[in-house]
Design a protein around this motif. Structure first.
Motif, PDB file in Angstrom:
ATOM      1  N   GLU A 158       0.747  -1.132   0.097  1.00 38.32           N
ATOM      2  CA  GLU A 158       0.043   0.009  -0.005  1.00 38.32           C
ATOM      3  C   GLU A 158       0.967   1.120  -0.025  1.00 38.32           C
ATOM      4  O   GLU A 158       0.649   2.088   0.812  1.00 38.32           O
ATOM      5  N   ALA A 159       1.788   1.507  -0.948  1.00 37.94           N
ATOM      6  CA  ALA A 159       2.639   2.321  -1.039  1.00 37.94           C
ATOM      7  C   ALA A 159       1.993   3.737  -1.505  1.00 37.94           C
ATOM      8  O   ALA A 159       0.954   3.681  -1.990  1.00 37.94           O
ATOM      9  N   GLU A 160       2.555   4.834  -0.824  1.00 40.41           N
ATOM     10  CA  GLU A 160       2.426   6.005  -1.398  1.00 40.41           C
ATOM     11  C   GLU A 160       3.566   6.988  -1.872  1.00 40.41           C
ATOM     12  O   GLU A 160       4.659   6.366  -1.764  1.00 40.41           O
ATOM     13  N   ALA A 161       3.309   7.828  -2.913  1.00 47.65           N
ATOM     14  CA  ALA A 161       4.391   8.267  -3.816  1.00 47.65           C
ATOM     15  C   ALA A 161       4.118  10.023  -3.420  1.00 47.65           C
ATOM     16  O   ALA A 161       3.024  10.444  -3.478  1.00 47.65           O
ATOM     17  N   THR A 198       9.428  12.101  -6.034  1.00 50.15           N
ATOM     18  CA  THR A 198      10.589  12.045  -5.451  1.00 50.15           C
ATOM     19  C   THR A 198      10.960  10.879  -4.320  1.00 50.15           C
ATOM     20  O   THR A 198      11.959  10.672  -4.350  1.00 50.15           O
ATOM     21  N   THR A 199       9.718  10.398  -3.773  1.00 50.95           N
ATOM     22  CA  THR A 199      10.036   9.572  -2.710  1.00 50.95           C
ATOM     23  C   THR A 199       8.915   8.608  -2.689  1.00 50.95           C
ATOM     24  O   THR A 199       7.754   8.758  -3.318  1.00 50.95           O
ATOM     25  N   PHE A 200       9.132   7.267  -2.291  1.00 49.87           N
ATOM     26  CA  PHE A 200       7.845   6.443  -1.855  1.00 49.87           C
ATOM     27  C   PHE A 200       8.204   5.939  -0.593  1.00 49.87           C
ATOM     28  O   PHE A 200       9.109   6.236   0.275  1.00 49.87           O
ATOM     29  N   ARG A 201       6.721   5.505   0.129  1.00 52.63           N
ATOM     30  CA  ARG A 201       6.853   5.429   1.517  1.00 52.63           C
ATOM     31  C   ARG A 201       5.589   4.420   1.866  1.00 52.63           C
ATOM     32  O   ARG A 201       4.737   4.155   0.947  1.00 52.63           O
ATOM     33  N   MET A 202       6.136   3.440   2.658  1.00 54.40           N
ATOM     34  CA  MET A 202       5.229   2.438   2.997  1.00 54.40           C
ATOM     35  C   MET A 202       4.887   2.235   4.689  1.00 54.40           C
ATOM     36  O   MET A 202       6.119   2.442   5.413  1.00 54.40           O
ATOM     37  N   GLU A 203       3.968   1.804   5.136  1.00 57.28           N
ATOM     38  CA  GLU A 203       3.890   1.796   6.787  1.00 57.28           C
ATOM     39  C   GLU A 203       4.936   0.500   6.963  1.00 57.28           C
ATOM     40  O   GLU A 203       4.956  -0.331   6.326  1.00 57.28           O
ATOM     41  N   ALA A 204       5.796   0.861   7.957  1.00 52.41           N
ATOM     42  CA  ALA A 204       6.626  -0.480   8.215  1.00 52.41           C
ATOM     43  C   ALA A 204       5.897  -1.588   8.793  1.00 52.41           C
ATOM     44  O   ALA A 204       4.897  -1.499   9.500  1.00 52.41           O
ATOM     45  N   PRO A 205       6.370  -2.817   8.087  1.00 50.84           N
ATOM     46  CA  PRO A 205       5.492  -3.719   8.232  1.00 50.84           C
ATOM     47  C   PRO A 205       5.380  -4.185   9.785  1.00 50.84           C
ATOM     48  O   PRO A 205       6.365  -4.218  10.360  1.00 50.84           O
ATOM     49  N   PRO A 206       4.363  -4.637  10.216  1.00 46.31           N
ATOM     50  CA  PRO A 206       4.364  -5.289  11.856  1.00 46.31           C
ATOM     51  C   PRO A 206       5.193  -6.615  11.938  1.00 46.31           C
ATOM     52  O   PRO A 206       5.243  -7.372  10.946  1.00 46.31           O
ATOM     53  N   GLU A 207       5.229  -6.870  13.217  1.00 38.55           N
ATOM     54  CA  GLU A 207       6.159  -8.088  13.644  1.00 38.55           C
ATOM     55  C   GLU A 207       5.112  -9.289  13.238  1.00 38.55           C
ATOM     56  O   GLU A 207       3.878  -9.514  13.059  1.00 38.55           O
ATOM     57  N   GLY A 208       5.881 -10.341  12.375  1.00 39.40           N
ATOM     58  CA  GLY A 208       5.017 -11.518  12.090  1.00 39.40           C
ATOM     59  C   GLY A 208       4.575 -11.401  10.690  1.00 39.40           C
ATOM     60  O   GLY A 208       3.956 -12.442  10.191  1.00 39.40           O
ATOM     61  N   GLU A 209       4.581 -10.173  10.060  1.00 40.28           N
ATOM     62  CA  GLU A 209       4.196 -10.278   8.640  1.00 40.28           C
ATOM     63  C   GLU A 209       5.109 -10.991   7.822  1.00 40.28           C
ATOM     64  O   GLU A 209       6.361 -10.659   7.947  1.00 40.28           O
ATOM     65  N   ARG A 210       4.571 -11.548   6.571  1.00 40.13           N
ATOM     66  CA  ARG A 210       5.272 -12.271   5.601  1.00 40.13           C
ATOM     67  C   ARG A 210       4.971 -11.534   4.131  1.00 40.13           C
ATOM     68  O   ARG A 210       3.883 -11.409   3.750  1.00 40.13           O
ATOM     69  N   SER A 211       5.934 -11.646   3.123  1.00 39.54           N
ATOM     70  CA  SER A 211       5.624 -11.184   2.050  1.00 39.54           C
ATOM     71  C   SER A 211       6.401 -11.721   1.157  1.00 39.54           C
ATOM     72  O   SER A 211       7.854 -12.078   1.483  1.00 39.54           O
ATOM     73  N   GLY A 212       6.151 -11.593  -0.222  1.00 38.07           N
ATOM     74  CA  GLY A 212       7.142 -12.005  -1.320  1.00 38.07           C
ATOM     75  C   GLY A 212       6.487 -11.754  -2.669  1.00 38.07           C
ATOM     76  O   GLY A 212       5.493 -11.081  -2.944  1.00 38.07           O
ATOM     77  N   PHE A 213       7.452 -11.985  -3.437  1.00 37.54           N
ATOM     78  CA  PHE A 213       7.246 -11.538  -4.980  1.00 37.54           C
ATOM     79  C   PHE A 213       7.675 -12.660  -5.925  1.00 37.54           C
ATOM     80  O   PHE A 213       8.644 -13.432  -5.485  1.00 37.54           O
ATOM     81  N   TYR A 214       6.813 -12.961  -7.011  1.00 40.36           N
ATOM     82  CA  TYR A 214       7.027 -13.808  -7.924  1.00 40.36           C
ATOM     83  C   TYR A 214       7.088 -13.478  -9.324  1.00 40.36           C
ATOM     84  O   TYR A 214       6.051 -12.749  -9.808  1.00 40.36           O
ATOM     85  N   LYS A 215       7.747 -13.616 -10.171  1.00 40.93           N
ATOM     86  CA  LYS A 215       7.767 -13.522 -11.678  1.00 40.93           C
ATOM     87  C   LYS A 215       8.059 -14.325 -12.317  1.00 40.93           C
ATOM     88  O   LYS A 215       8.800 -15.206 -12.234  1.00 40.93           O
ATOM     89  N   TYR A 216       7.157 -14.649 -13.579  1.00 43.62           N
ATOM     90  CA  TYR A 216       7.195 -15.603 -14.708  1.00 43.62           C
ATOM     91  C   TYR A 216       7.746 -14.815 -15.935  1.00 43.62           C
ATOM     92  O   TYR A 216       6.902 -13.980 -16.276  1.00 43.62           O
ATOM     93  N   ALA A 217       8.748 -15.227 -16.501  1.00 43.93           N
ATOM     94  CA  ALA A 217       9.244 -14.630 -17.771  1.00 43.93           C
ATOM     95  C   ALA A 217       9.930 -15.566 -18.704  1.00 43.93           C
ATOM     96  O   ALA A 217      10.184 -16.784 -18.148  1.00 43.93           O
TER      97      ALA A 217
END
Length: 314
Positions: A158-161, A198-217
């Protein structure tokens, strides 16, 4: 035109902002675009920096993709962003391409990303000043696809710019910036947004949150994605899932995220993802894949689920 501060950039007048130039220069070479005034942002130190402050993680728009992919803070707090940056293009391009440039890249279409000579036998399309989409002739708008890898990851958080336009700096949701950019980018280049990111910002993730990215090319990191996904789950806030390279802007997978929050199994979450994509994705014919084959790739979401949920990636 070379500038050294954001103030100088904004005082330079109308022009095209250039970070690394890896997206723009091939388009200029093939005369796909004819931007006349280029404002090079590399010397502007204000556009760089990575920090965590007051509950947010900040990423400078001038940071290179390579630096983001290896930065300890990004890898620890925003692993999907680090993974996406490290999966974009080739090592040589990642050393030059910037975060802001990757977000504000041109949408792509096999009828547009050609030489001027190749396109000379076609009627002008929306992106070249005409009134037709060669992919979908009855479409009232351009249907070219937006291929940013990093945008998909940033939207999962949920980034902001922060953007500078009309003499003012304001924060807006990244989803809104991409929506505006995509709309303008579906027209000839004179309609593109005169916006400095100029800048992007996101709320710092809380403890215990997991995330990841996947790309198929087709060729791992070298090519644009045929499809990509980003996922955020756990930590006490609602899950969030995003798909990219399937439409003129990334697609929020709301049903899939809701299924995750209900504790449904991997198969049910994937089915929910397919329903989301059936509703919101708009595949077109690409250089190496047809729309029907593209839809088969929607199942690749399962790979990200397995990675984030069952292999313990952070």
């Amino acid at each position: 035109m070379m500038v050294k501060t954001v103030k100088e950039v904004l005082e330079a007048g109308p022009g095209t902002y250039v970070g690394g130039g890896t997206d723009l220069m091939p388009l200029l070479k093939n005369h796909a675009r004819d931007d006349r005034t280029l404002i090079f942002l590399h010397p502007v130190e204000e556009l760089r920096g990575v920090r965590e402050e007051d509950g947010y993680v900040y990423l400078g728009a001038g940071e290179t993709l390579y630096d983001l992919s290896v930065h300890p803070l990004v890898r620890k707090r925003l692993p999907a962003v680090a993974q996406a940056a490290g999966a974009t293009a080739s090592p040589q391009i990642r050393n030059i391409a910037t975060l802001g440039g990757n977000i504000m890249q041109d949408r792509r279409c096999i009828y547009f990303n050609q030489s001027q000579f190749w396109r000379s036998g076609l009627e002008l399309c929306f992106k070249t000043g005409g009134a037709i989409c060669h992919q979908i002739p009855n479409s009232p708008v351009c249907r070219a696809i937006y291929y940013s890898d990093v945008a998909t990851a940033l939207l999962a958080y949920e980034a902001e710019a922060e953007v500078a336009e009309n003499g003012e700096r304001t924060w807006l949701p990244l989803s809104e910036l991409i929506r505006r950019h995509s709309q303008a980018n579906g027209l000839a280049c004179e309609h593109h947004l005169p916006v400095l990111v100029t800048t992007f910002r996101m709320e710092a993730p809380p403890e215990g949150e997991r995330s990841g990215f996947y790309k198929y090319a087709m060729r791992a990191s070298i090519d644009f994605p045929l499809i990509n996904f980003a996922l955020r789950v756990g930590g006490g806030r609602p899950s969030r899932a995003v798909a990219g390279a399937v439409a003129p802007a990334p697609v929020l997978l709301e049903e899939a995220a809701a299924a995750l929050d209900r504790g449904e199994d991997s198969e049910a979450v994937t089915v929910a993802c397919l329903r989301d994509l059936a509703q919101f994705a708009s595949p077109i014919r690409e250089a190496c894949i047809s729309p029907s084959c593209k839809r088969m790739l929607y199942q690749q979401f399962q790979s990200l689920l397995d990675s984030v949920l069952y292999r313990g990636e952070n």
